[in-house]
Design a protein around this motif. Structure first.
Motif, PDB file in Angstrom:
ATOM      1  N   VAL A 275       0.839  -1.200   0.000  1.00  0.00           N
ATOM      2  CA  VAL A 275       0.000   0.000   0.000  1.00  0.00           C
ATOM      3  C   VAL A 275       0.877   1.254   0.000  1.00  0.00           C
ATOM      4  N   LEU A 276       1.910   1.239   0.839  1.00  0.00           N
ATOM      5  CA  LEU A 276       2.811   2.390   0.894  1.00  0.00           C
ATOM      6  C   LEU A 276       3.522   2.596  -0.435  1.00  0.00           C
ATOM      7  N   ALA A 277       3.974   1.490  -1.042  1.00  0.00           N
ATOM      8  CA  ALA A 277       4.659   1.600  -2.334  1.00  0.00           C
ATOM      9  C   ALA A 277       3.720   2.150  -3.398  1.00  0.00           C
ATOM     10  N   ALA A 278       2.473   1.699  -3.384  1.00  0.00           N
ATOM     11  CA  ALA A 278       1.504   2.169  -4.371  1.00  0.00           C
ATOM     12  C   ALA A 278       1.195   3.648  -4.173  1.00  0.00           C
ATOM     13  N   GLU A 279       1.028   4.070  -2.925  1.00  0.00           N
ATOM     14  CA  GLU A 279       0.716   5.472  -2.661  1.00  0.00           C
ATOM     15  C   GLU A 279       1.890   6.378  -3.020  1.00  0.00           C
ATOM     16  N   TRP A 280       3.107   5.917  -2.757  1.00  0.00           N
ATOM     17  CA  TRP A 280       4.280   6.698  -3.138  1.00  0.00           C
ATOM     18  C   TRP A 280       4.385   6.799  -4.663  1.00  0.00           C
ATOM     19  N   LEU A 281       4.108   5.713  -5.351  1.00  0.00           N
ATOM     20  CA  LEU A 281       4.151   5.733  -6.812  1.00  0.00           C
ATOM     21  C   LEU A 281       3.115   6.703  -7.366  1.00  0.00           C
ATOM     22  N   LYS A 282       1.908   6.673  -6.803  1.00  0.00           N
ATOM     23  CA  LYS A 282       0.863   7.576  -7.280  1.00  0.00           C
ATOM     24  C   LYS A 282       1.231   9.028  -7.036  1.00  0.00           C
ATOM     25  N   LEU A 283       1.780   9.309  -5.865  1.00  0.00           N
ATOM     26  CA  LEU A 283       2.069  10.692  -5.523  1.00  0.00           C
ATOM     27  C   LEU A 283       3.201  11.261  -6.389  1.00  0.00           C
ATOM     28  N   ARG A 284       4.233  10.468  -6.621  1.00  0.00           N
ATOM     29  CA  ARG A 284       5.357  11.000  -7.389  1.00  0.00           C
ATOM     30  C   ARG A 284       5.116  10.999  -8.887  1.00  0.00           C
ATOM     31  N   SER A 285       4.057  10.314  -9.333  1.00  0.00           N
ATOM     32  CA  SER A 285       3.755  10.289 -10.765  1.00  0.00           C
ATOM     33  C   SER A 285       2.811  11.414 -11.189  1.00  0.00           C
ATOM     34  N   VAL A 286       2.330  12.188 -10.202  1.00  0.00           N
ATOM     35  CA  VAL A 286       1.419  13.295 -10.499  1.00  0.00           C
ATOM     36  C   VAL A 286       2.232  14.578 -10.640  1.00  0.00           C
ATOM     37  N   ARG A 287       2.020  15.314 -11.730  1.00  0.00           N
ATOM     38  CA  ARG A 287       2.808  16.524 -11.966  1.00  0.00           C
ATOM     39  C   ARG A 287       2.573  17.586 -10.899  1.00  0.00           C
ATOM     40  N   SER A 288       1.370  17.630 -10.349  1.00  0.00           N
ATOM     41  CA  SER A 288       1.093  18.658  -9.342  1.00  0.00           C
ATOM     42  C   SER A 288       1.999  18.504  -8.124  1.00  0.00           C
ATOM     43  N   THR A 289       2.428  17.275  -7.817  1.00  0.00           N
ATOM     44  CA  THR A 289       3.339  17.067  -6.686  1.00  0.00           C
ATOM     45  C   THR A 289       4.630  17.838  -6.892  1.00  0.00           C
ATOM     46  N   TRP A 290       5.180  17.731  -8.084  1.00  0.00           N
ATOM     47  CA  TRP A 290       6.451  18.399  -8.365  1.00  0.00           C
ATOM     48  C   TRP A 290       6.272  19.908  -8.505  1.00  0.00           C
ATOM     49  N   TYR A 291       5.113  20.328  -8.975  1.00  0.00           N
ATOM     50  CA  TYR A 291       4.844  21.763  -9.027  1.00  0.00           C
ATOM     51  C   TYR A 291       4.828  22.356  -7.617  1.00  0.00           C
ATOM     52  N   VAL A 292       4.157  21.660  -6.713  1.00  0.00           N
ATOM     53  CA  VAL A 292       4.056  22.160  -5.337  1.00  0.00           C
ATOM     54  C   VAL A 292       5.427  22.154  -4.670  1.00  0.00           C
ATOM     55  N   LEU A 293       6.186  21.073  -4.835  1.00  0.00           N
ATOM     56  CA  LEU A 293       7.515  21.008  -4.239  1.00  0.00           C
ATOM     57  C   LEU A 293       8.441  22.075  -4.824  1.00  0.00           C
ATOM     58  N   GLY A 294       8.295  22.328  -6.127  1.00  0.00           N
ATOM     59  CA  GLY A 294       9.083  23.397  -6.737  1.00  0.00           C
ATOM     60  C   GLY A 294       8.728  24.753  -6.161  1.00  0.00           C
ATOM     61  N   LEU A 295       7.432  24.948  -5.881  1.00  0.00           N
ATOM     62  CA  LEU A 295       6.999  26.207  -5.283  1.00  0.00           C
ATOM     63  C   LEU A 295       7.566  26.352  -3.870  1.00  0.00           C
ATOM     64  N   VAL A 296       7.568  25.249  -3.117  1.00  0.00           N
ATOM     65  CA  VAL A 296       8.122  25.295  -1.760  1.00  0.00           C
ATOM     66  C   VAL A 296       9.623  25.574  -1.808  1.00  0.00           C
ATOM     67  N   ALA A 297      10.306  25.035  -2.823  1.00  0.00           N
ATOM     68  CA  ALA A 297      11.748  25.261  -2.937  1.00  0.00           C
ATOM     69  C   ALA A 297      12.082  26.734  -3.104  1.00  0.00           C
ATOM     70  N   LEU A 298      11.133  27.516  -3.590  1.00  0.00           N
ATOM     71  CA  LEU A 298      11.366  28.959  -3.729  1.00  0.00           C
ATOM     72  C   LEU A 298      11.523  29.649  -2.378  1.00  0.00           C
ATOM     73  N   ALA A 299      11.211  28.927  -1.288  1.00  0.00           N
ATOM     74  CA  ALA A 299      11.384  29.519   0.040  1.00  0.00           C
ATOM     75  C   ALA A 299      12.828  29.932   0.281  1.00  0.00           C
ATOM     76  N   VAL A 300      13.768  29.196  -0.296  1.00  0.00           N
ATOM     77  CA  VAL A 300      15.182  29.497  -0.057  1.00  0.00           C
ATOM     78  C   VAL A 300      15.596  30.825  -0.712  1.00  0.00           C
ATOM     79  N   PRO A 301      15.411  30.998  -2.038  1.00  0.00           N
ATOM     80  CA  PRO A 301      15.776  32.305  -2.609  1.00  0.00           C
ATOM     81  C   PRO A 301      14.916  33.455  -2.082  1.00  0.00           C
ATOM     82  N   VAL A 302      13.641  33.194  -1.786  1.00  0.00           N
ATOM     83  CA  VAL A 302      12.798  34.250  -1.216  1.00  0.00           C
ATOM     84  C   VAL A 302      13.327  34.652   0.162  1.00  0.00           C
ATOM     85  N   ALA A 303      13.774  33.680   0.940  1.00  0.00           N
ATOM     86  CA  ALA A 303      14.348  33.987   2.250  1.00  0.00           C
ATOM     87  C   ALA A 303      15.585  34.861   2.110  1.00  0.00           C
ATOM     88  N   ALA A 304      16.432  34.526   1.148  1.00  0.00           N
ATOM     89  CA  ALA A 304      17.635  35.329   0.923  1.00  0.00           C
ATOM     90  C   ALA A 304      17.262  36.756   0.520  1.00  0.00           C
TER      91      ALA A 304
END
Length: 256
Positions: A4-33
């Motif tokens: 179940v965990l493997a399936a849920e991880w596969l589903k989450l990482r295969s959705v483009r919105s996951t990477w969009y959100v993580l990319g948005l969170v990554a902007l915290a570093v340059p915004v902080a600077a």
């Protein structure tokens, strides 16, 4: 449960919105600077007698609600996207025990949000400290970096709690828009409402709201609220239990 965990991880990482959100969170570093640089420029341009009144909160704490919101959105989409596409039926057919499906999602979401929250907040912290240097900007930059580690860990935990609350709300509402609005209200609207309440009710209400629990969890000097650390931990746990409990109840009783 491993499958179940493997399936849920596969589903989450295969959705483009996951990477969009993580990319948005990554902007915290340059915004902080950038925010730290703005504060430094303001402080450097002041005469010595005015520098003592200059207020510079730590940039990682300024950005914490936005990181919480992004991870909450990620958690909401992890379940509402399945309802939107109809793939939830396949998930429940593969795992008839519906609570196990929600538990698998909760473990994966908690792991990603905790790790992501810690990484990006630590990056924002490091960026802010690097820009500020040895300037004694109060109150966010007068303590040694190692003294802020407990607050960073508590902040990362609060990000995971918000994500789990978002997951539970997504399971209850089955609507990305409705769940995201509710998470946003918890993070941004309720604190404003609490601040408008007369004393002492405003402080009491604010003490149990999600944005203020991380500081109380480690008794940080900047903490807003009167809860002891164990009390703050109990409130955080109550948010998770209430949200996931409601989500599990709806998931098991309603048709997919």
């Amino acid at each position: 449960m491993t499958d179940v965990l493997a399936a849920e991880w596969l589903k989450l990482r295969s959705v483009r919105s996951t990477w969009y959100v993580l990319g948005l969170v990554a902007l915290a570093v340059p915004v902080a600077a950038f925010l730290a640089l703005q504060g430094v420029n303001g402080w450097d341009g002041l005469p010595p007698e005015r520098r003592t009144r200059f207020q510079a909160p730590p940039v990682e704490q300024v950005l914490l609600p936005l990181v919480q919101l992004c991870m909450g959105v990620l958690a909401v989409l992890s379940i509402t996207s399945e309802y939107a596409t109809g793939t939830i039926r396949a998930s429940l057919a593969a795992v008839p025990r519906r609570r196990r499906v929600l538990a698998g999602k909760a473990v994966v979401v908690a792991g990603i949000s905790l790790l992501g929250g810690l990484l990006f907040l630590a990056g924002a912290f490091a960026a802010g400290r690097a820009v500020v240097g040895d300037r004694p900007l109060s109150p966010g930059y007068v303590t040694p970096p190692e003294a802020e580690i407990p607050m960073l860990l508590a902040s990362g935990l609060s990000v995971a709690v918000v994500a789990l609350v978002g997951l539970g709300l997504g399971a209850v509402l089955r609507s990305a828009a409705g769940a995201i609005v509710t998470v946003s209200a918890l993070l941004f609207v309720l604190p404003v409402v609490a601040a408008l309440l007369p004393a002492p009710w405003g402080g009491r209400a604010g003490s149990v709201l999600l944005p203020d629990l991380a500081g109380q969890l480690v008794d940080h000097p900047s903490a807003v609220g009167d809860l002891p650390p164990l009390g703050a931990l109990a409130v955080l746990a109550a948010y998770v239990v209430a949200a996931l409990g409601a989500g599990a109840a709806v998931l098991t009783r309603r048709d997919a």
